[in-house]
Write an enzyme that holds these catalytic residues in place. Structure first.
Site, mmCIF file in Angstrom:
data_model
loop_
_atom_site.group_PDB
_atom_site.id
_atom_site.type_symbol
_atom_site.label_atom_id
_atom_site.label_comp_id
_atom_site.label_asym_id
_atom_site.label_seq_id
_atom_site.Cartn_x
_atom_site.Cartn_y
_atom_site.Cartn_z
ATOM 1 N N ASN A 142 -1.446 -11.801 -14.478
ATOM 2 C CA ASN A 142 -1.071 -11.829 -13.066
ATOM 3 C C ASN A 142 -1.935 -10.834 -12.271
ATOM 4 O OD1 ASN A 142 0.323 -11.992 -10.620
ATOM 5 N ND2 ASN A 142 1.855 -10.472 -11.278
ATOM 6 N N ARG B 237 -3.105 8.894 -10.489
ATOM 7 C CA ARG B 237 -4.319 9.123 -11.280
ATOM 8 C C ARG B 237 -5.563 9.379 -10.437
ATOM 9 N NH1 ARG B 237 -4.636 4.208 -14.899
ATOM 10 N NH2 ARG B 237 -6.636 5.129 -15.476
ATOM 11 N N SER C 189 -48.566 20.792 24.652
ATOM 12 C CA SER C 189 -47.978 21.246 23.388
ATOM 13 C C SER C 189 -47.294 22.583 23.559
ATOM 14 C CB SER C 189 -49.068 21.438 22.341
ATOM 15 O OG SER C 189 -49.625 20.209 22.043
ATOM 16 N N TYR D 6 -27.698 20.601 23.423
ATOM 17 C CA TYR D 6 -26.412 21.318 23.319
ATOM 18 C C TYR D 6 -26.583 22.740 23.817
ATOM 19 C CZ TYR D 6 -22.061 22.814 20.993
ATOM 20 O OH TYR D 6 -20.815 23.285 20.707
ATOM 21 N N THR E 223 7.556 -3.845 -6.694
ATOM 22 C CA THR E 223 6.780 -4.713 -5.801
ATOM 23 C C THR E 223 7.661 -5.657 -4.977
ATOM 24 O OG1 THR E 223 6.351 -6.036 -7.794
ATOM 25 C CG2 THR E 223 4.567 -4.639 -7.027
ATOM 26 N N ASN F 218 -7.397 2.634 -9.933
ATOM 27 C CA ASN F 218 -6.335 3.584 -10.244
ATOM 28 C C ASN F 218 -6.840 5.005 -10.404
ATOM 29 O OD1 ASN F 218 -4.049 1.754 -10.413
ATOM 30 N ND2 ASN F 218 -5.123 0.888 -12.163
ATOM 31 N N ARG G 109 -28.635 8.514 13.218
ATOM 32 C CA ARG G 109 -27.194 8.790 13.306
ATOM 33 C C ARG G 109 -26.541 7.875 14.343
ATOM 34 N NH1 ARG G 109 -26.838 14.765 14.661
ATOM 35 N NH2 ARG G 109 -24.646 14.215 14.807
ATOM 36 N N ALA H 177 0.832 -1.206 0.000
ATOM 37 C CA ALA H 177 0.000 0.000 0.000
ATOM 38 C C ALA H 177 0.866 1.254 0.000
ATOM 39 C CB ALA H 177 -0.915 -0.014 1.223
ATOM 40 N N ALA I 285 -45.261 15.645 17.337
ATOM 41 C CA ALA I 285 -44.607 16.307 16.205
ATOM 42 C C ALA I 285 -43.819 17.521 16.664
ATOM 43 C CB ALA I 285 -45.662 16.735 15.188
HETATM 44 C C1 UD1 Z 1 1.764 -5.424 -10.953
HETATM 45 C C2 UD1 Z 1 2.441 -6.703 -11.426
HETATM 46 C C3 UD1 Z 1 1.749 -7.193 -12.693
HETATM 47 C C4 UD1 Z 1 0.290 -7.426 -12.437
HETATM 48 C C5 UD1 Z 1 -0.351 -6.163 -11.882
HETATM 49 C C6 UD1 Z 1 -1.755 -6.450 -11.438
HETATM 50 C C7 UD1 Z 1 4.754 -6.499 -10.752
HETATM 51 C C8 UD1 Z 1 6.147 -6.195 -11.210
HETATM 52 N N1 UD1 Z 1 3.813 -6.406 -11.669
HETATM 53 O O1 UD1 Z 1 1.982 -4.453 -11.957
HETATM 54 O O2 UD1 Z 1 2.345 -8.415 -13.102
HETATM 55 O O3 UD1 Z 1 -0.366 -7.829 -13.610
HETATM 56 O O4 UD1 Z 1 0.377 -5.680 -10.731
HETATM 57 O O5 UD1 Z 1 -2.379 -5.268 -11.068
HETATM 58 O O6 UD1 Z 1 4.586 -6.855 -9.591
HETATM 59 N N2 UD1 Z 1 3.618 -0.986 -4.684
HETATM 60 C C9 UD1 Z 1 4.297 -0.624 -3.539
HETATM 61 N N3 UD1 Z 1 5.597 -0.248 -3.647
HETATM 62 C C10 UD1 Z 1 6.259 -0.245 -4.833
HETATM 63 C C11 UD1 Z 1 5.558 -0.618 -5.995
HETATM 64 C C12 UD1 Z 1 4.233 -0.995 -5.899
HETATM 65 O O7 UD1 Z 1 3.739 -0.626 -2.440
HETATM 66 O O8 UD1 Z 1 7.451 0.081 -4.836
HETATM 67 C C13 UD1 Z 1 2.211 -1.378 -4.577
HETATM 68 C C14 UD1 Z 1 1.299 -0.414 -5.305
HETATM 69 O O9 UD1 Z 1 0.844 0.591 -4.417
HETATM 70 C C15 UD1 Z 1 0.162 -1.323 -5.757
HETATM 71 C C16 UD1 Z 1 0.849 -2.659 -5.963
HETATM 72 O O10 UD1 Z 1 2.025 -2.624 -5.224
HETATM 73 O O11 UD1 Z 1 -0.815 -1.502 -4.754
HETATM 74 C C17 UD1 Z 1 1.125 -2.951 -7.432
HETATM 75 O O12 UD1 Z 1 1.981 -1.993 -7.932
HETATM 76 P P1 UD1 Z 1 1.794 -1.356 -9.374
HETATM 77 O O13 UD1 Z 1 2.853 -0.382 -9.611
HETATM 78 O O14 UD1 Z 1 0.392 -0.926 -9.574
HETATM 79 O O15 UD1 Z 1 2.093 -2.662 -10.271
HETATM 80 P P2 UD1 Z 1 1.685 -2.882 -11.777
HETATM 81 O O16 UD1 Z 1 2.631 -2.176 -12.630
HETATM 82 O O17 UD1 Z 1 0.248 -2.628 -11.948
HETATM 83 CA CA CA Z 2 -1.460 -1.537 -10.758
#
Ligand code: UD1
Ligand code: CA
Length: 450
Positions: free
Chosen positions: A169, A15, A405, A369, A81, A226, A315, A9, A362
Site C-alpha cells: 500500500n 527520525r 576608472s 546600501y 491515518t 523518514n 540573485r 501532514a 571590472a
Molecule cells: C501507512 C499505511 C501503510 C502504507 C504506508 C505507506 C496506514 C494504517 N498504513 O503506514 O499501509 O504501506 O503508510 O507509507 O494507513 N499521519 C497523520 N496523522 C496521523 C498518522 C499519520 O497526519 O495520525 C500522516 C503521517 O504524517 C504520514 C502519513 O500520514 O505522512 C502516513 O503515516 P505513517 O504513520 O507514516 O503510516 P505508516 O505506518 O507508514
Molecule cells: Ca510512513
C-alpha cells in the site's frame, strides 16, 4: 467528477531529528509538502485540504504560500491515518465529488498515476494505489482476489502468509468524499498499534458489498521520506529525473550529475549548462543561452543568447535581456540588464538598471546600501563605466556617458558626459629613485645593527 485533495501532514517525523516539521524539509528547493500538493494539482482539485499537526503553524504558512486557497485543518493528536483524514470532513462536508488522500512525506506520485486512479474510480467505490515493493518491509499489504481488493493488512497485524505478499500500500486512496467519511466512521482502533487505520476502509467497504480495486505504479513514485538519508536519496532521485527531462527537451548538460535543479527550474532548448551549476528556486533561462561552470542562480531570468559565468552569481530579481554577458565573479541582484550589455568581471550590480549595450568595467560596484536603506542606480544605453567605478546610489548615468576608472560617482552624470571623480595624478620627477635609495640604506643600517 470534481476532486478534493486531502494531504496528510500531521506526523512528527522523529527520525528527521529536526525542529522543522518533516513535510517542510525541502527537495529541489521546495518543501516535500509542496511537491505533494503540486502532483495532486494535476487533478485540478476544487479544494485542497492539508491536515497539519506537528509544527502546524509552519505547515499552514507553507501550504498557503504555495496555494492561498488551500484549507489547513489541525489534527491535534496523531491517532492514525483514518483519524487524520477525518479531520478534513468538516472542510468537505458539502463536497460532492472524489476525495484523494495523499501523504505530505511522499512527494513523487506522478500526475499520470493519479489520473489512472481517477479513471478507475468510475467503476469502483474505492481505488488504492499499490506498488510491487522490492523490500516490502513494514508496508501494509494489499490482499487481492482477482481484480478485487479485499482488504489491506498492516504489517504488524499480518500473518506470515500475508507478510509474504509483495504488493504493498502506497497510502494513496481515492473514493467519493461522502463515502470515504462514512466508511471512516466505522473504523476502530482494535489493532497492534491501537491506531485508526485508513486502510481498514477497504475491508469495511467490501463487507458492505461495495467494490475496491488497486491501481499500481512504479516503486520510485511511492518513495517516502523518514530520515535525512531518505531526504538526500529523494532529492537525488528528483535531480536524476529533472536532468533527464531537460536533456530530452534539448538542453545540453555537459556534466549532468553536477548540475542542481529546482522543482520550478525552466531551461530553454539549445541552452548549454556547464558543470557545477546550481539553480535555486525561481530560475528561467530562455533558449540558446550558456550558463558556464560554477555559477549560482536563483529567482532570475536569463534571455536568449545570454552568457553567464563562469563563477557568476545571479540573485533574486536579476533580469537579463537578450545577449547579455555576465562574467566571472559578478553578482547581480534586483537589476535589469538590457539587451547586449556586458558586466564581465568582478562586479556587484544591485538595485540597478543597466541600459542597452552598456559596458560595465571590472570591479564596478553599485553602492546600493547606506547602512539603513537601499537605493537605485540607473545607467543609460551605450554607457561605458570605467573599471573600479563606485556608483553611490541613488545615482544615474545618462545615455552615451563615460566614467573614468576609479571614480566614485556621487551625483548624476549627464548624457554623453565624461565623469571623473578621483584625485588628480601628481607626478614628482626622480622621486621614486630617491625613495628606493633611502629605503635600501635604511634596511642596510638595520641589518648592521642586528
Ligand atoms: C501507512 C499505511 C501503510 C502504507 C504506508 C505507506 C496506514 C494504517 N498504513 O503506514 O499501509 O504501506 O503508510 O507509507 O494507513 N499521519 C497523520 N496523522 C496521523 C498518522 C499519520 O497526519 O495520525 C500522516 C503521517 O504524517 C504520514 C502519513 O500520514 O505522512 C502516513 O503515516 P505513517 O504513520 O507514516 O503510516 P505508516 O505506518 O507508514
Ligand atoms: Ca510512513
Amino acid at each position: 467528477m470534481k476532486t478534493a485533495l486531502i494531504i496528510l501532514a500531521a506526523g512528527k517525523g522523529t527520525r528527521m531529528n529536526s525542529d522543522l516539521p518533516k513535510v517542510l524539509h525541502p527537495i529541489a528547493g521546495d518543501a516535500m509538502l509542496v511537491h505533494a500538493m503540486a502532483s495532486g494539482a494535476a487533478l485540478n482539485p476544487e479544494r485542497s485540504v492539508v491536515v497539519a499537526g506537528h509544527g502546524a503553524d509552519a505547515v499552514r504558512a507553507a501550504a498557503l504560500a504555495h496555494d492561498p486557497a488551500a484549507i489547513v485543518v489541525e489534527q491535534t493528536e496523531q491517532k492514525g491515518t483514518a483519524h487524520a483524514v477525518m479531520q478534513a470532513a468538516p472542510a468537505l462536508d458539502d463536497f460532492d465529488g472524489m476525495a484523494v488522500v495523499l501523504y505530505g512525506d511522499t512527494p513523487f506520485i506522478q500526475p499520470e498515476t493519479l489520473t489512472r486512479m481517477a479513471q478507475a474510480l468510475a467503476s469502483n467505490d474505492i481505488v488504492v494505489l499499490g506498488f510491487e515493493a522490492s523490500d516490502p518491509a513494514r508496508y501494509g499489504r494489499l490482499i487481492l482476489q482477482g481484480q478485487s481488493l479485499e482488504r489491506i493488512v498492516e504489517y504488524k497485524d499480518a500473518t506470515e502468509a500475508e507478510r509474504a505478499i509483495t504488493l504493498c500500500n502506497s497510502g494513496v486512496v481515492a473514493a467519493r468524499a461522502d463515502l470515504l467519511f462514512d466508511l471512516i466512521d466505522d473504523v476502530g482502533n482494535d489493532n497492534a498499534s491501537q491506531e485508526y487505520y485508513l486502510t481498514d476502509i477497504v475491508g469495511i467497504a467490501r463487507d458492505r458489498g461495495l467494490s475496491a480495486t488497486a491501481v499500481t505504479c512504479a516503486e520510485e513514485e511511492t518513495m517516502g521520506v523518514n530520515s535525512r538519508a531518505d531526504l538526500a536519496q529523494a532529492d537525488a532521485a528528483f535531480q536524476a529525473r529533472a536532468r533527464a527531462a531537460l536533456m530530452e527537451d534539448g538542453v545540453t548538460l555537459s556534466a549532468p550529475d553536477t548540475v542542481y535543479l529546482c522543482r520550478d527550474t525552466v531551461i530553454g532548448r539549445d541552452t548549454v549548462v556547464e558543470p557545477n551549476v546550481v539553480f535555486g528556486p525561481g530560475v528561467t533561462v530562455e533558449s540558446g543561452a550558456t550558463i558556464r561552470a560554477f555559477s549560482h542562480l536563483e529567482g532570475c531570468h536569463v534571455s536568449r543568447g545570454g552568457i553567464v559565468g563562469p563563477y557568476a552569481r545571479l540573485r533574486p530579481g536579476a533580469e537579463l535581456a537578450e545577449d547579455v554577458r555576465i562574467g566571472n565573479f559578478v553578482e547581480v541582484k534586483n537589476a535589469q540588464i538590457a539587451e547586449g550589455a556586458k558586466v564581465n568581471h568582478l562586479s556587484y550590480i544591485g538595485d540597478a538598471h543597466i541600459g542597452r549595450h552598456s559596458n560595465i568595467g571590472a570591479g564596478t560596484i553599485t553602492c546600493n546600501y547606506d547602512g539603513v536603506m537601499k537605493h537605485h542606480t540607473h545607467i543609460g544605453d551605450r554607457v561605458f563605466i570605467g573599471s573600479n567605478t563606485m556608483l553611490v546610489a541613488p545615482v544615474s548615468v545618462g545615455d552615451g556617458a563615460m566614467t573614468g576608472s576609479g571614480s566614485v560617482i556621487t551625483s548624476d552624470v549627464e548624457p554623453d558626459a565624461l565623469a571623473l571623480a578621483r584625485a588628480p595624478q601628481v607626478e614628482k620627477p626622480g622621486m621614486a629613485r630617491k625613495l628606493f635609495e633611502m629605503l635600501k640604506a635604511k634596511k642596510a643600517r638595520a641589518q648592521r645593527g642586528s
